[in-house]
Design a protein around this motif. Structure first.
Motif, PDB file in Angstrom:
ATOM      1  N   TRP A 129       0.849  -1.193   0.000  1.00 16.21           N
ATOM      2  CA  TRP A 129       0.000   0.000   0.000  1.00 16.21           C
ATOM      3  C   TRP A 129       0.881   1.238   0.000  1.00 16.21           C
ATOM      4  CZ3 TRP A 129      -5.153  -0.256  -0.635  1.00 16.21           C
ATOM      5  CH2 TRP A 129      -5.762  -1.485  -0.400  1.00 16.21           C
ATOM      6  N   THR A 131       1.432   5.330  -2.240  1.00 20.97           N
ATOM      7  CA  THR A 131       0.939   6.427  -3.067  1.00 20.97           C
ATOM      8  C   THR A 131       1.675   6.402  -4.394  1.00 20.97           C
ATOM      9  OG1 THR A 131       0.797   7.688  -1.011  1.00 20.97           O
ATOM     10  CG2 THR A 131       0.422   8.877  -3.049  1.00 20.97           C
TER      11      THR A 131
ATOM     12  N   PRO B 109      11.868  -9.582   5.245  1.00 24.38           N
ATOM     13  CA  PRO B 109      12.844  -9.330   4.195  1.00 24.38           C
ATOM     14  C   PRO B 109      12.229  -9.084   2.827  1.00 24.38           C
ATOM     15  CG  PRO B 109      12.789 -11.645   4.766  1.00 24.38           C
ATOM     16  CD  PRO B 109      11.924 -10.948   5.757  1.00 24.38           C
ATOM     17  N   CYS B 110      11.112  -9.767   2.538  1.00 21.81           N
ATOM     18  CA  CYS B 110      10.582  -9.616   1.197  1.00 21.81           C
ATOM     19  C   CYS B 110       9.463  -8.608   1.162  1.00 21.81           C
ATOM     20  CB  CYS B 110      10.120 -10.948   0.622  1.00 21.81           C
ATOM     21  SG  CYS B 110       8.535 -11.489   1.233  1.00 21.81           S
ATOM     22  N   LEU B 111       9.329  -7.843   2.232  1.00 25.46           N
ATOM     23  CA  LEU B 111       8.242  -6.871   2.251  1.00 25.46           C
ATOM     24  C   LEU B 111       8.707  -5.490   1.789  1.00 25.46           C
ATOM     25  CD1 LEU B 111       6.210  -7.954   5.350  1.00 25.46           C
ATOM     26  CD2 LEU B 111       5.974  -8.560   2.955  1.00 25.46           C
ATOM     27  N   THR B 112       9.820  -5.474   1.100  1.00 24.42           N
ATOM     28  CA  THR B 112      10.229  -4.256   0.442  1.00 24.42           C
ATOM     29  C   THR B 112      10.188  -4.552  -1.047  1.00 24.42           C
ATOM     30  OG1 THR B 112      11.691  -3.757   2.268  1.00 24.42           O
ATOM     31  CG2 THR B 112      12.041  -2.552   0.216  1.00 24.42           C
ATOM     32  N   ALA B 113       9.401  -3.802  -1.761  1.00 23.05           N
ATOM     33  CA  ALA B 113       9.230  -4.089  -3.179  1.00 23.05           C
ATOM     34  C   ALA B 113      10.551  -3.951  -3.917  1.00 23.05           C
ATOM     35  CB  ALA B 113       8.194  -3.145  -3.770  1.00 23.05           C
ATOM     36  N   SER B 114      10.785  -4.862  -4.843  1.00 27.88           N
ATOM     37  CA  SER B 114      12.022  -4.821  -5.602  1.00 27.88           C
ATOM     38  C   SER B 114      12.017  -3.627  -6.557  1.00 27.88           C
ATOM     39  CB  SER B 114      12.195  -6.122  -6.398  1.00 27.88           C
ATOM     40  OG  SER B 114      11.036  -6.347  -7.181  1.00 27.88           O
ATOM     41  N   ASP B 115      10.858  -3.401  -7.152  1.00 27.38           N
ATOM     42  CA  ASP B 115      10.740  -2.263  -8.067  1.00 27.38           C
ATOM     43  C   ASP B 115       9.449  -1.547  -7.698  1.00 27.38           C
ATOM     44  OD1 ASP B 115      10.366  -0.461 -10.042  1.00 27.38           O
ATOM     45  OD2 ASP B 115      10.384  -1.891 -11.693  1.00 27.38           O
ATOM     46  N   ASP B 116       9.567  -0.385  -7.119  1.00 27.51           N
ATOM     47  CA  ASP B 116       8.366   0.251  -6.585  1.00 27.51           C
ATOM     48  C   ASP B 116       7.628   1.134  -7.591  1.00 27.51           C
ATOM     49  OD1 ASP B 116       9.965   2.440  -6.776  1.00 27.51           O
ATOM     50  OD2 ASP B 116      10.192   2.744  -4.620  1.00 27.51           O
ATOM     51  N   HIS B 117       8.101   1.168  -8.831  1.00 23.54           N
ATOM     52  CA  HIS B 117       7.417   1.924  -9.891  1.00 23.54           C
ATOM     53  C   HIS B 117       7.204   3.381  -9.506  1.00 23.54           C
ATOM     54  CE1 HIS B 117       6.294  -1.457 -12.540  1.00 23.54           C
ATOM     55  NE2 HIS B 117       6.361  -2.151 -11.430  1.00 23.54           N
ATOM     56  N   PHE B 119       6.218   4.387  -6.658  1.00 25.55           N
ATOM     57  CA  PHE B 119       5.251   4.483  -5.571  1.00 25.55           C
ATOM     58  C   PHE B 119       5.987   4.735  -4.257  1.00 25.55           C
ATOM     59  CE2 PHE B 119       0.979   2.691  -6.818  1.00 25.55           C
ATOM     60  CZ  PHE B 119       1.230   2.654  -8.171  1.00 25.55           C
ATOM     61  N   VAL B 120       5.329   5.435  -3.358  1.00 31.42           N
ATOM     62  CA  VAL B 120       5.831   5.564  -2.003  1.00 31.42           C
ATOM     63  C   VAL B 120       5.083   4.539  -1.159  1.00 31.42           C
ATOM     64  CG1 VAL B 120       6.083   7.078  -0.015  1.00 31.42           C
ATOM     65  CG2 VAL B 120       6.229   8.021  -2.332  1.00 31.42           C
ATOM     66  N   VAL B 121       5.765   3.468  -0.798  1.00 35.22           N
ATOM     67  CA  VAL B 121       5.112   2.372  -0.088  1.00 35.22           C
ATOM     68  C   VAL B 121       5.111   2.648   1.409  1.00 35.22           C
ATOM     69  CG1 VAL B 121       5.179  -0.077   0.410  1.00 35.22           C
ATOM     70  CG2 VAL B 121       5.821   0.741  -1.855  1.00 35.22           C
ATOM     71  N   GLU B 123       3.030   0.510   3.545  1.00 36.73           N
ATOM     72  CA  GLU B 123       2.628  -0.696   4.244  1.00 36.73           C
ATOM     73  C   GLU B 123       2.672  -1.894   3.303  1.00 36.73           C
ATOM     74  OE1 GLU B 123      -1.314  -0.513   5.806  1.00 36.73           O
ATOM     75  OE2 GLU B 123      -1.257  -2.547   6.605  1.00 36.73           O
ATOM     76  N   ALA B 124       3.049  -3.014   3.845  1.00 35.84           N
ATOM     77  CA  ALA B 124       2.995  -4.248   3.080  1.00 35.84           C
ATOM     78  C   ALA B 124       2.076  -5.202   3.827  1.00 35.84           C
ATOM     79  CB  ALA B 124       4.377  -4.858   2.923  1.00 35.84           C
TER      80      ALA B 124
END
Lengths: 140, 140
Positions: A129, A131, B109-117, B119-121, B123-124
DNA sequence: GCCCTTTTCTGGAACAGTTCAAGTTTATGC
DNA sequence: GCATAAACTTGAACTGTTCCAGAAAAGGGC
């Protein structure tokens, strides 16, 4: 390549119909669309299809595993062509945009529950989730 | 301990009302309930509350961060008292039951997106899909 | 403790998305 | 081409949620 889509349907023992091909084509060209958009896209080709038919087709295709249903909290159902790769999604809280994210580590170390409470787990889904770039600019 | 719940409300600058206390108490005692059940639980104490009040309260509490809204695909909205710990959920495809699962690795460890496009993440969210013990037995 | 202001609740209606049902059309196998 | 079974069309119903106007209640000042 309509015959390609037809082959997908035959592979799962589904009859090849105009509406089904149109839905598959729409999902192939537009990932992460909601049901309403699917209906619009299908009607661009086949003006006479009922929304019912689209719902039926989406259900049938979901059951057959050809498409995947995703429904982030609060939003309407969205569908995507099932590519078979285990990717995840990043959803914009502001505008609802969805982007694909490849699984960060490849082999998903934390996607096995530590305590499964006796559940038989067959899938782990990750939703990020945040922005999206467009909405971030609007805020800043 | 009603005063405890009242303190939670005051902490987020919300007025302390009977319906809000009842909703908080219901969520504290029954994790992962859907809106309908919340309404029933609240009415056990306060028969006169409108469903509207419950929706309002749930929205207000969600906005204030006191409760968390969870909505697995296809199911109706459910709420849980926000304990602050970053746990995840395991959902039964058959009966919709939800159980808590502590984050398997602790540091995700895998709750950080590899490529977030772009986006400002912030929450996972992880949802495990499977079959609960009761439903597994029914099938077997 | 009482009054005023603002927020919240009640009750009813509206709305969107989805599903159900009956009858007609269409695809598939012979 | 024909029979059969699956799929589609039309139209209505249903659930969960939200909108709205007026009544009630909470909180702060006197």
């Amino acid at each position: 390549m309509p015959s390609d889509l037809a082959a997908q349907l035959r592979a799962v023992s589904l009859r090849v119909t105009r509406p089904r091909l149109a839905v598959l084509a729409a999902l192939r060209d537009h990932p992460h669309v909601d049901t309403d958009t699917v209906i619009d896209l299908v009607r661009a080709d086949l003006p006479m299809v009922s929304h019912q038919a689209v719902y039926n087709v989406l259900h049938a295709l979901t059951a057959a595993g050809l498409v995947r249903r995703i429904q982030p909290a609060g939003a309407t159902a969205r569908y995507e062509a099932q590519a078979g790769d285990n990717h995840h999604h990043i959803v914009c809280r502001s505008c609802g945009a969805i982007a694909d994210v490849a699984c960060a580590t490849g082999h998903a170390p934390c996607l096995t529950a530590s305590d499964d409470h006796g559940f038989v787990v067959d899938e782990a889904e990750v939703v990020y989730w945040g922005t999206c770039p467009a909405c971030s600019e609007g805020i800043a």
